[in-house]
Write an enzyme that holds these catalytic residues in place. Structure first.
Site, PDB file in Angstrom:
ATOM      1  N   GLU A   1       0.837  -1.202   0.000  1.00  0.00           N
ATOM      2  CA  GLU A   1       0.000   0.000   0.000  1.00  0.00           C
ATOM      3  C   GLU A   1       0.871   1.251   0.000  1.00  0.00           C
ATOM      4  O   GLU A   1       0.556   2.238  -0.669  1.00  0.00           O
ATOM      5  CB  GLU A   1      -0.913   0.015   1.221  1.00  0.00           C
ATOM      6  CG  GLU A   1      -1.954  -1.076   1.226  1.00  0.00           C
ATOM      7  CD  GLU A   1      -2.775  -1.072   2.492  1.00  0.00           C
ATOM      8  OE1 GLU A   1      -3.970  -0.729   2.399  1.00  0.00           O
ATOM      9  OE2 GLU A   1      -2.226  -1.372   3.576  1.00  0.00           O
TER      10      GLU A   1
ATOM     11  N   LYS B   1     -11.860   3.766   1.459  1.00  0.00           N
ATOM     12  CA  LYS B   1     -10.682   3.087   0.920  1.00  0.00           C
ATOM     13  C   LYS B   1     -11.188   1.905   0.091  1.00  0.00           C
ATOM     14  O   LYS B   1     -11.445   0.824   0.615  1.00  0.00           O
ATOM     15  CB  LYS B   1      -9.793   2.618   2.071  1.00  0.00           C
ATOM     16  CG  LYS B   1      -8.491   2.014   1.648  1.00  0.00           C
ATOM     17  CD  LYS B   1      -7.644   1.714   2.897  1.00  0.00           C
ATOM     18  CE  LYS B   1      -6.314   1.151   2.519  1.00  0.00           C
ATOM     19  NZ  LYS B   1      -5.446   0.951   3.678  1.00  0.00           N
TER      20      LYS B   1
END
Length: 123
Positions: free
Chosen positions: A21, A99
């Site tokens: 990420e 997200k």
């Protein structure tokens, strides 16, 4: 209480617990509700009596596209805190950070957090 709503602002950031990420990044969507008195702005038609949502966008963009954080909770808290720092007329705010597709097993569209803060929370 009156509200200014800036919904579904999209940014690319590097927030998350997992190394991929932080390296690859991903899209984040942020919505804010800004609680403030808007009667005077409605009567005067003067931007000085309101909160400039273009400046709100720029503030959120700087945070989401800026320094990587482990948690979207920290991203939202930073947004709320800086909104109060920049806008004296702001009385309370709700910040939602979406997200989409985080790297965790399962089938879902996205994960999201939402916080609500008042000016007194940062006094």
């Amino acid at each position: 209480m009156d509200k200014i709503i800036v919904k579904d602002m999209m940014f690319y950031g590097y927030h998350g617990l997992y190394p991929e990420e932080n390296k690859l990044g991903q899209r984040f969507t942020v919505s804010v509700e800004l609680m403030t008195a808007l009667k005077k702005a409605g009567e005067t038609d003067d931007m000085n009596d309101s909160i400039h949502y273009g400046q709100v966008y720029q503030l959120v963009q700087k945070i989401v596209e800026g320094e990587a954080k482990n948690l979207v909770e920290a991203v939202a808290e930073d947004i709320a805190h800086q909104l109060f720092d920049q806008f004296d007329k702001l009385e309370a705010c709700t910040v939602k950070v979406d997200k989409p597709g985080p790297p965790i097993p399962g089938y879902y569209d996205k994960v999201a957090i939402e916080i609500t803060r008042e000016r007194q929370d940062y006094a």
